[in-house]
Design an enzyme around this catalytic site. Structure first.
Site, PDB file in Angstrom:
ATOM      1  N   TYR A   1       0.853  -1.182   0.000  1.00 10.83           N
ATOM      2  CA  TYR A   1       0.000   0.000   0.000  1.00 10.83           C
ATOM      3  C   TYR A   1       0.889   1.232   0.000  1.00 10.83           C
ATOM      4  O   TYR A   1       1.836   1.314   0.782  1.00 10.83           O
ATOM      5  CB  TYR A   1      -0.893   0.007   1.253  1.00 10.83           C
ATOM      6  CG  TYR A   1      -1.764   1.236   1.382  1.00 10.83           C
ATOM      7  CD1 TYR A   1      -2.824   1.454   0.501  1.00 10.83           C
ATOM      8  CD2 TYR A   1      -1.532   2.184   2.380  1.00 10.83           C
ATOM      9  CE1 TYR A   1      -3.634   2.583   0.624  1.00 10.83           C
ATOM     10  CE2 TYR A   1      -2.339   3.312   2.507  1.00 10.83           C
ATOM     11  CZ  TYR A   1      -3.386   3.496   1.620  1.00 10.83           C
ATOM     12  OH  TYR A   1      -4.185   4.614   1.742  1.00 10.83           O
TER      13      TYR A   1
ATOM     14  N   ASP B   1       9.293   2.882  -0.268  1.00 14.96           N
ATOM     15  CA  ASP B   1       8.248   3.549   0.504  1.00 14.96           C
ATOM     16  C   ASP B   1       8.472   3.180   1.964  1.00 14.96           C
ATOM     17  O   ASP B   1       8.115   2.091   2.415  1.00 14.96           O
ATOM     18  CB  ASP B   1       6.864   3.108   0.018  1.00 14.96           C
ATOM     19  CG  ASP B   1       5.749   3.793   0.810  1.00 14.96           C
ATOM     20  OD1 ASP B   1       6.068   4.511   1.777  1.00 14.96           O
ATOM     21  OD2 ASP B   1       4.576   3.589   0.454  1.00 14.96           O
TER      22      ASP B   1
ATOM     23  N   LYS C   1       4.263   9.375   8.880  1.00 13.75           N
ATOM     24  CA  LYS C   1       4.075   8.777  10.202  1.00 13.75           C
ATOM     25  C   LYS C   1       5.102   9.279  11.232  1.00 13.75           C
ATOM     26  O   LYS C   1       4.928  10.361  11.750  1.00 13.75           O
ATOM     27  CB  LYS C   1       4.030   7.255  10.066  1.00 13.75           C
ATOM     28  CG  LYS C   1       2.795   6.883   9.207  1.00 13.75           C
ATOM     29  CD  LYS C   1       2.515   5.449   8.949  1.00 13.75           C
ATOM     30  CE  LYS C   1       1.201   5.348   8.150  1.00 13.75           C
ATOM     31  NZ  LYS C   1       1.146   4.314   7.152  1.00 13.75           N
TER      32      LYS C   1
HETATM   33  C1  LIG Z   1       0.457   4.776   5.782  1.00 14.65           C
HETATM   34  C2  LIG Z   1       1.195   4.502   4.539  1.00 14.65           C
HETATM   35  C3  LIG Z   1       1.085   5.342   3.414  1.00 14.65           C
HETATM   36  C4  LIG Z   1       0.111   6.469   3.350  1.00 14.65           C
HETATM   37  O1  LIG Z   1       0.350   7.478   4.266  1.00 14.65           O
HETATM   38  P1  LIG Z   1      -0.847   8.499   4.628  1.00 14.65           P
HETATM   39  O2  LIG Z   1      -0.208   9.469   5.555  1.00 14.65           O
HETATM   40  O3  LIG Z   1      -1.918   7.658   5.252  1.00 14.65           O
HETATM   41  O4  LIG Z   1      -1.297   9.112   3.357  1.00 14.65           O
HETATM   42  C5  LIG Z   1       1.905   5.099   2.332  1.00 14.65           C
HETATM   43  N1  LIG Z   1       2.776   4.079   2.338  1.00 14.65           N
HETATM   44  C6  LIG Z   1       2.900   3.249   3.380  1.00 14.65           C
HETATM   45  C7  LIG Z   1       3.906   2.142   3.335  1.00 14.65           C
HETATM   46  C8  LIG Z   1       2.095   3.413   4.508  1.00 14.65           C
HETATM   47  O5  LIG Z   1       2.198   2.551   5.521  1.00 14.65           O
END
Ligand SMILES: *Cc1c(COP(=O)(O)O)cnc(C)c1O
Length: 427
Positions: free
Chosen positions: A144, A239, A267
């Protein structure tokens, strides 16, 4: 357990917000039942509006690595906010944040701050496309990367799958540009790059997949992807919105010793405030506006209060031994859960990375998305509710990683394992 106030709030919310929430997983759809509404949080604990207390293994989905409402983070926010909430001109905290990221993360020579992980990944693939002049991107089944159009592509079967949108609203003309691969499959990646490698702008991956439970890379897999991207002139994008600053201070790229071309964060670097960032080699990042032609902007980007919360969190996690300690706690928890399941005769397996873990209701090993999907999710859902009733909050989905923070001490873990013994026995 009294849930009257949460129930009443959820009824009101459901009239006004789609599904009663502002982000889908919060609605408890996959585990069933209704979400609880938070009143406050402290350390390893969440407290709901009905006065129930939970040991929290979600940690706001990752940011709260130092525990909720850490006094040093709150103090930094308070200090900063007194000088104003947003300026719309540069501020010193943005510079301090960029310096920290570049110092900590091996693959980052320059960064741009944004407001969410979604924004970070969207911007990173724009840079990959702009810098290479190519259109296609590669992602992995079960990974994701936020809710950008190009990432909402269904995991297909077979080695090379042309993307099908799995959300209405994503034009197939765009989804067709996203190719998907099975995570941890060496040959599938080789074959795809042999076929269309010179059309691929970038390959984006969660180096440890935290959005399909918690799947670790096979030995040499990330190196294999690094080599394929280099050979074919595609950019490797890690990511690290989830793994960054968690699985090691420098993220998964430090843990596995790989330098991606671009990285995305979120995060933890916001410390609980809405923040994202992307960064990478100078030669790529200097193509971003206004130093280059690849456009990307944000009214609130580099917000001083968010930078202050993030910087305070980054200071806390640079305490000596922080990540080794987080790793140790994660193992104590996961070993304890496995022992509790064995006692109860429940088929169960955990996967771990420092500060994050996956729970599976099946025997191990779990190395692929297919393996993860073979978990008994009905059983997970019963276990989830069994734990919730006993004051332990796990991620409300069988396919989300759990998080341990530095505030999860011996007492919290012991409490969790006692709840787990009862919850496993009641399955
Ligand atoms: C949470 C997450 C996202 C998205 O971040 P948001 O701040 O919710 O838009 C993208 N990539 C990874 C791996 C994530 O865990």
């Amino acid at each position: 357990m009294n849930n009257a106030r949460s129930h009443e709030l959820f009824a009101r919310a459901s009239q006004l917000l789609p599904g009663g929430v502002n982000s889908p997983v919060r609605a408890f759809k996959s585990v069933g039942g209704e979400p609880f509404f938070a009143a406050r949080a402290q350390g390893a604990y969440l407290y709901d509006v009905d006065g129930n207390r939970y040991v929290d293994y979600v940690g706001s989905w990752g940011p709260m690595i130092a525990g909720h409402a850490h006094p040093q983070v709150l103090a930094a926010v308070e200090r900063t906010m007194r000088d104003g909430l947003s300026f719309g001109v540069p501020n010193a905290l943005e510079v301090a944040m960029a310096e920290e990221i570049v110092k900590i993360v091996p693959g980052c020579e320059m960064v741009r701050m944004v407001n969410s992980g979604t924004e970070a990944t969207l911007s990173a693939i724009r840079v990959a496309r702009g810098a290479t002049g190519r259109s296609r991107i590669v992602k992995f089944e079960g990974c994701y990367h936020g809710h950008g159009d190009s990432f909402l592509v269904k995991a297909g079967s077979g080695v090379m799958t042309l993307g099908l949108p799995n959300s209405p609203g994503v034009p197939s003309a765009l989804a067709d540009l996203t190719l998907t691969l099975p995570y941890n499959d060496f040959d599938a990646a080789t074959k795809l790059f042999d076929e269309v490698g010179d059309e691929i702008a970038g390959l984006i991956i969660e180096p440890i997949v935290g959005n399909a439970n918690c799947i670790l890379p096979r030995e040499g897999y990330l190196q294999h992807l690094r080599a394929l991207c280099s050979k074919h002139g595609a950019l490797l994008i890690f990511d690290e919105v989830m793994t960054g600053f968690r699985v090691a201070l420098g993220g998964a790229q430090a843990l596995y010793g790989i330098e991606p071309d671009l990285s995305t964060f979120g995060k933890i670097i916001g410390g609980g405030m809405p923040v994202g960032a992307y960064g990478g080699r100078r030669e790529l990042m200097s193509q971003v506006a206004p130093s280059g032609p690849i456009y990307q902007a944000g009214t609130l980007s580099g917000n001083p209060v968010a930078m202050a919360a993030g910087l305070a969190t980054l200071a806390l996690i640079q305490a000596p031994g922080f990540h080794a300690d987080l790793d140790r706690r994660t193992h104590v928890l996961c070993d304890g859960l496995e022992a509790a399941a064995r006692e109860a005769g429940v088929a169960f397996h955990t996967t771990r990375a420092p500060g994050m873990f996956g729970l599976y209701f099946r025997e191990g090993p779990v190395e692929t998305f297919e393996d993860a999907k073979a978990s008994d999710t009905a059983r997970f859902n019963r276990f989830f509710h069994g734990m919730l009733e006993r004051g332990v909050y796990l991620a409300p989905s069988a396919f989300e990683a759990g998080f341990v923070s530095s505030a999860h001490g011996e007492a919290e873990i012991a409490y969790t394992l006692e709840a787990a013994r009862a919850a496993f026995a009641a399955l």
